[in-house]
Design a protein around this motif. Structure first.
Motif, PDB file in Angstrom:
ATOM      1  N   PHE A  20       0.819  -1.212   0.000  1.00 29.53           N
ATOM      2  CA  PHE A  20       0.000   0.000   0.000  1.00 29.53           C
ATOM      3  C   PHE A  20       0.856   1.266   0.000  1.00 29.53           C
ATOM      4  O   PHE A  20       0.540   2.233  -0.695  1.00 29.53           O
ATOM      5  CB  PHE A  20      -0.964   0.007   1.185  1.00 29.53           C
ATOM      6  CG  PHE A  20      -2.141  -0.891   0.971  1.00 29.53           C
ATOM      7  CD1 PHE A  20      -3.084  -0.612   0.010  1.00 29.53           C
ATOM      8  CD2 PHE A  20      -2.302  -2.023   1.740  1.00 29.53           C
ATOM      9  CE1 PHE A  20      -4.165  -1.438  -0.199  1.00 29.53           C
ATOM     10  CE2 PHE A  20      -3.380  -2.862   1.545  1.00 29.53           C
ATOM     11  CZ  PHE A  20      -4.313  -2.568   0.571  1.00 29.53           C
ATOM     12  N   VAL A  21       1.931   1.258   0.737  1.00 29.56           N
ATOM     13  CA  VAL A  21       2.822   2.420   0.752  1.00 29.56           C
ATOM     14  C   VAL A  21       3.475   2.592  -0.622  1.00 29.56           C
ATOM     15  O   VAL A  21       3.598   3.718  -1.119  1.00 29.56           O
ATOM     16  CB  VAL A  21       3.883   2.284   1.870  1.00 29.56           C
ATOM     17  CG1 VAL A  21       4.949   3.352   1.755  1.00 29.56           C
ATOM     18  CG2 VAL A  21       3.205   2.344   3.232  1.00 29.56           C
ATOM     19  N   ASP A  22       3.859   1.494  -1.255  1.00 36.91           N
ATOM     20  CA  ASP A  22       4.456   1.564  -2.591  1.00 36.91           C
ATOM     21  C   ASP A  22       3.476   2.125  -3.610  1.00 36.91           C
ATOM     22  O   ASP A  22       3.837   2.977  -4.424  1.00 36.91           O
ATOM     23  CB  ASP A  22       4.931   0.185  -3.055  1.00 36.91           C
ATOM     24  CG  ASP A  22       6.166  -0.293  -2.325  1.00 36.91           C
ATOM     25  OD1 ASP A  22       6.840   0.542  -1.686  1.00 36.91           O
ATOM     26  OD2 ASP A  22       6.448  -1.510  -2.384  1.00 36.91           O
ATOM     27  N   ILE A  23       2.246   1.666  -3.577  1.00 35.94           N
ATOM     28  CA  ILE A  23       1.252   2.144  -4.543  1.00 35.94           C
ATOM     29  C   ILE A  23       0.941   3.617  -4.288  1.00 35.94           C
ATOM     30  O   ILE A  23       0.730   4.380  -5.225  1.00 35.94           O
ATOM     31  CB  ILE A  23      -0.019   1.269  -4.554  1.00 35.94           C
ATOM     32  CG1 ILE A  23      -0.842   1.520  -5.830  1.00 35.94           C
ATOM     33  CG2 ILE A  23      -0.893   1.522  -3.372  1.00 35.94           C
ATOM     34  CD1 ILE A  23      -0.351   0.843  -7.020  1.00 35.94           C
ATOM     35  N   ALA A  24       0.948   4.031  -3.027  1.00 30.57           N
ATOM     36  CA  ALA A  24       0.729   5.443  -2.709  1.00 30.57           C
ATOM     37  C   ALA A  24       1.872   6.290  -3.267  1.00 30.57           C
ATOM     38  O   ALA A  24       1.642   7.377  -3.806  1.00 30.57           O
ATOM     39  CB  ALA A  24       0.601   5.636  -1.203  1.00 30.57           C
ATOM     40  N   ARG A  25       3.081   5.789  -3.164  1.00 27.08           N
ATOM     41  CA  ARG A  25       4.242   6.506  -3.698  1.00 27.08           C
ATOM     42  C   ARG A  25       4.146   6.652  -5.216  1.00 27.08           C
ATOM     43  O   ARG A  25       4.413   7.726  -5.777  1.00 27.08           O
ATOM     44  CB  ARG A  25       5.530   5.760  -3.316  1.00 27.08           C
ATOM     45  CG  ARG A  25       6.787   6.536  -3.577  1.00 27.08           C
ATOM     46  CD  ARG A  25       8.029   5.829  -3.056  1.00 27.08           C
ATOM     47  NE  ARG A  25       7.908   5.527  -1.633  1.00 27.08           N
ATOM     48  CZ  ARG A  25       8.012   4.300  -1.101  1.00 27.08           C
ATOM     49  NH1 ARG A  25       8.252   3.262  -1.872  1.00 27.08           N
ATOM     50  NH2 ARG A  25       7.898   4.117   0.184  1.00 27.08           N
ATOM     51  N   LEU A  27       1.362   6.607  -6.986  1.00 27.33           N
ATOM     52  CA  LEU A  27       0.270   7.546  -7.243  1.00 27.33           C
ATOM     53  C   LEU A  27       0.712   8.993  -7.050  1.00 27.33           C
ATOM     54  O   LEU A  27       0.312   9.878  -7.812  1.00 27.33           O
ATOM     55  CB  LEU A  27      -0.923   7.251  -6.327  1.00 27.33           C
ATOM     56  CG  LEU A  27      -1.900   6.188  -6.798  1.00 27.33           C
ATOM     57  CD1 LEU A  27      -2.848   5.826  -5.670  1.00 27.33           C
ATOM     58  CD2 LEU A  27      -2.662   6.650  -8.009  1.00 27.33           C
ATOM     59  N   GLU A  28       1.526   9.242  -6.047  1.00 27.38           N
ATOM     60  CA  GLU A  28       2.034  10.601  -5.828  1.00 27.38           C
ATOM     61  C   GLU A  28       2.913  11.056  -6.987  1.00 27.38           C
ATOM     62  O   GLU A  28       2.838  12.201  -7.423  1.00 27.38           O
ATOM     63  CB  GLU A  28       2.817  10.672  -4.516  1.00 27.38           C
ATOM     64  CG  GLU A  28       1.937  10.600  -3.303  1.00 27.38           C
ATOM     65  CD  GLU A  28       2.709  10.392  -2.012  1.00 27.38           C
ATOM     66  OE1 GLU A  28       3.914  10.029  -2.071  1.00 27.38           O
ATOM     67  OE2 GLU A  28       2.109  10.577  -0.948  1.00 27.38           O
ATOM     68  N   MET A  49      -6.068  10.162  -3.559  1.00 27.57           N
ATOM     69  CA  MET A  49      -6.108   8.711  -3.407  1.00 27.57           C
ATOM     70  C   MET A  49      -4.830   8.218  -2.729  1.00 27.57           C
ATOM     71  O   MET A  49      -4.887   7.356  -1.845  1.00 27.57           O
ATOM     72  CB  MET A  49      -6.292   8.022  -4.749  1.00 27.57           C
ATOM     73  CG  MET A  49      -6.425   6.525  -4.653  1.00 27.57           C
ATOM     74  SD  MET A  49      -6.639   5.786  -6.265  1.00 27.57           S
ATOM     75  CE  MET A  49      -8.262   5.122  -6.064  1.00 27.57           C
ATOM     76  N   ALA A  50      -3.694   8.766  -3.120  1.00 28.49           N
ATOM     77  CA  ALA A  50      -2.422   8.376  -2.509  1.00 28.49           C
ATOM     78  C   ALA A  50      -2.417   8.697  -1.020  1.00 28.49           C
ATOM     79  O   ALA A  50      -1.974   7.881  -0.200  1.00 28.49           O
ATOM     80  CB  ALA A  50      -1.259   9.091  -3.207  1.00 28.49           C
ATOM     81  N   GLU A  51      -2.917   9.870  -0.676  1.00 35.30           N
ATOM     82  CA  GLU A  51      -2.957  10.263   0.732  1.00 35.30           C
ATOM     83  C   GLU A  51      -3.887   9.352   1.535  1.00 35.30           C
ATOM     84  O   GLU A  51      -3.556   8.928   2.644  1.00 35.30           O
ATOM     85  CB  GLU A  51      -3.413  11.712   0.859  1.00 35.30           C
ATOM     86  CG  GLU A  51      -3.387  12.219   2.280  1.00 35.30           C
ATOM     87  CD  GLU A  51      -3.806  13.676   2.377  1.00 35.30           C
ATOM     88  OE1 GLU A  51      -3.881  14.162   3.514  1.00 35.30           O
ATOM     89  OE2 GLU A  51      -4.038  14.325   1.346  1.00 35.30           O
ATOM     90  N   ALA A  52      -5.038   9.039   0.969  1.00 32.70           N
ATOM     91  CA  ALA A  52      -5.984   8.157   1.660  1.00 32.70           C
ATOM     92  C   ALA A  52      -5.395   6.764   1.862  1.00 32.70           C
ATOM     93  O   ALA A  52      -5.542   6.168   2.932  1.00 32.70           O
ATOM     94  CB  ALA A  52      -7.288   8.074   0.880  1.00 32.70           C
ATOM     95  N   GLN A  74      -8.184  -0.366  -8.025  1.00 37.22           N
ATOM     96  CA  GLN A  74      -8.569   0.986  -8.416  1.00 37.22           C
ATOM     97  C   GLN A  74      -7.352   1.888  -8.570  1.00 37.22           C
ATOM     98  O   GLN A  74      -7.280   2.695  -9.507  1.00 37.22           O
ATOM     99  CB  GLN A  74      -9.539   1.576  -7.391  1.00 37.22           C
ATOM    100  CG  GLN A  74     -10.893   0.918  -7.415  1.00 37.22           C
ATOM    101  CD  GLN A  74     -11.798   1.389  -6.286  1.00 37.22           C
ATOM    102  OE1 GLN A  74     -11.364   2.111  -5.390  1.00 37.22           O
ATOM    103  NE2 GLN A  74     -13.048   0.975  -6.332  1.00 37.22           N
ATOM    104  N   ALA A  75      -6.396   1.755  -7.681  1.00 35.21           N
ATOM    105  CA  ALA A  75      -5.183   2.572  -7.770  1.00 35.21           C
ATOM    106  C   ALA A  75      -4.375   2.226  -9.020  1.00 35.21           C
ATOM    107  O   ALA A  75      -3.917   3.127  -9.734  1.00 35.21           O
ATOM    108  CB  ALA A  75      -4.332   2.386  -6.519  1.00 35.21           C
TER     109      ALA A  75
END
Length: 96
Positions: A20-25, A27-28, A49-52, A74-75
């Protein structure tokens, strides 16, 4: 990233949280590129979405695997959509 979605059920909670942290990164990074390219709405949506995902990574990793899989799908769909529209990576991120 898609291979991790397929095996997420077999991962430990810590490994899921890392995903999840990787996908957020990612997305950012996509949000930054979208902003520079003038896709402000997409940039805001990706950043939100990345922040959430980053804020709720622990809960997502511990809760129902189906929900976690859905969030990851979704990401990755958002990232894939941006990559399809903008197939060439930018070498500079200057905004004037």
């Amino acid at each position: 990233m898609e291979e991790k979605i397929k095996i997420i059920e077999n991962l430990s909670i810590e490994e899921r949280e890392e995903v999840f942290v990787d996908i957020a990164r990612v997305l950012e990074g996509t949000a930054r590129e979208a902003f520079v390219e003038g896709e402000r709405r997409f940039a805001v949506l990706s950043a939100n979405m990345a922040e959430a995902i980053r804020i709720n990574a622990d809960e997502l990793a511990r809760d129902d695997v189906r929900n976690a899989t859905r969030v990851l799908q979704q990401a990755t769909a958002m990232i894939s959509r941006f990559n399809a529209v903008h197939p060439y990576r930018m070498t500079s991120h200057s905004v004037h």
